[in-house]
Design a protein around this motif. Sequence first.
Motif, PDB file in Angstrom:
ATOM      1  N   THR A 203      -1.663   7.983   5.736  1.00 46.10           N
ATOM      2  CA  THR A 203      -2.002   8.974   4.718  1.00 46.10           C
ATOM      3  C   THR A 203      -1.041  10.152   4.851  1.00 46.10           C
TER       4      THR A 203
ATOM      5  N   GLY B 214       0.822  -1.206   0.000  1.00 42.85           N
ATOM      6  CA  GLY B 214       0.000   0.000   0.000  1.00 42.85           C
ATOM      7  C   GLY B 214       0.849   1.245   0.000  1.00 42.85           C
TER       8      GLY B 214
ATOM      9  N   PHE C  77      -3.630   3.683  -1.956  1.00 40.41           N
ATOM     10  CA  PHE C  77      -3.740   2.702  -3.035  1.00 40.41           C
ATOM     11  C   PHE C  77      -3.144   1.394  -2.544  1.00 40.41           C
TER      12      PHE C  77
ATOM     13  N   SER D  65      -6.217   9.379   0.740  1.00 41.75           N
ATOM     14  CA  SER D  65      -6.363   8.155  -0.054  1.00 41.75           C
ATOM     15  C   SER D  65      -5.141   7.252   0.067  1.00 41.75           C
TER      16      SER D  65
ATOM     17  N   GLU E 210      -6.384  -4.707  -6.995  1.00 41.75           N
ATOM     18  CA  GLU E 210      -6.011  -3.398  -6.456  1.00 41.75           C
ATOM     19  C   GLU E 210      -7.276  -2.644  -6.077  1.00 41.75           C
TER      20      GLU E 210
ATOM     21  N   GLU F  29      -8.466   1.524  -4.319  1.00 41.94           N
ATOM     22  CA  GLU F  29      -8.086   2.795  -3.715  1.00 41.94           C
ATOM     23  C   GLU F  29      -9.052   3.077  -2.578  1.00 41.94           C
TER      24      GLU F  29
ATOM     25  N   GLN G 114      -2.537  -2.949  -3.423  1.00 41.34           N
ATOM     26  CA  GLN G 114      -2.558  -4.003  -4.430  1.00 41.34           C
ATOM     27  C   GLN G 114      -2.012  -5.287  -3.831  1.00 41.34           C
TER      28      GLN G 114
ATOM     29  N   THR H 174      -1.624   7.954  -1.609  1.00 44.91           N
ATOM     30  CA  THR H 174      -1.588   8.730  -2.854  1.00 44.91           C
ATOM     31  C   THR H 174      -1.790  10.216  -2.593  1.00 44.91           C
TER      32      THR H 174
END
Length: 141
Positions: A123, A35, A44, A42, A89, A91, A46, A38
């Motif tokens: 974050t 992770g 992201f 947020s 993935e 978000e 996968q 972003t």
Amino acid sequence: MIFWCAVCGVRCAVCFIDSSVLFAAPYESPANLTGEATNSTSIFVQWNPVVLPNIRGILRGYTVYYEEALGSVHASVLKNVSVDISLTEAELINLQKFTEYHIWVTAFTTRVGKLSDSIFVRTREDSKCRPFSLCSFFFNK
């Protein structure tokens, strides 16, 4: 009797004999969960997909679970987002700024599979100035 199996995708006698396989949970978890924040609200994430023969049943998707990590100033509420089997993935959006999150993922058929190893991702902080081009102009002289 052997037939073309909708579970395994091959000629298979096992699923025909043991129909409980159709309704079983995956017994392996998605691997290599990563992770990255972003922006300030947020993250992201996968992962690697669960592959045959570790699925058992018809794979329907993945669910990403997340909550604020222990020690957060906000009340921790477990949330989740599910994605289709074609995706590995997701978000996570509308998160708290500069907050650490505890995240893990599962695969699911008609039942939920094993939990992946969990990760912690924070974050980002808000930038001090927007838009970035103006920040660069004022602070890089």
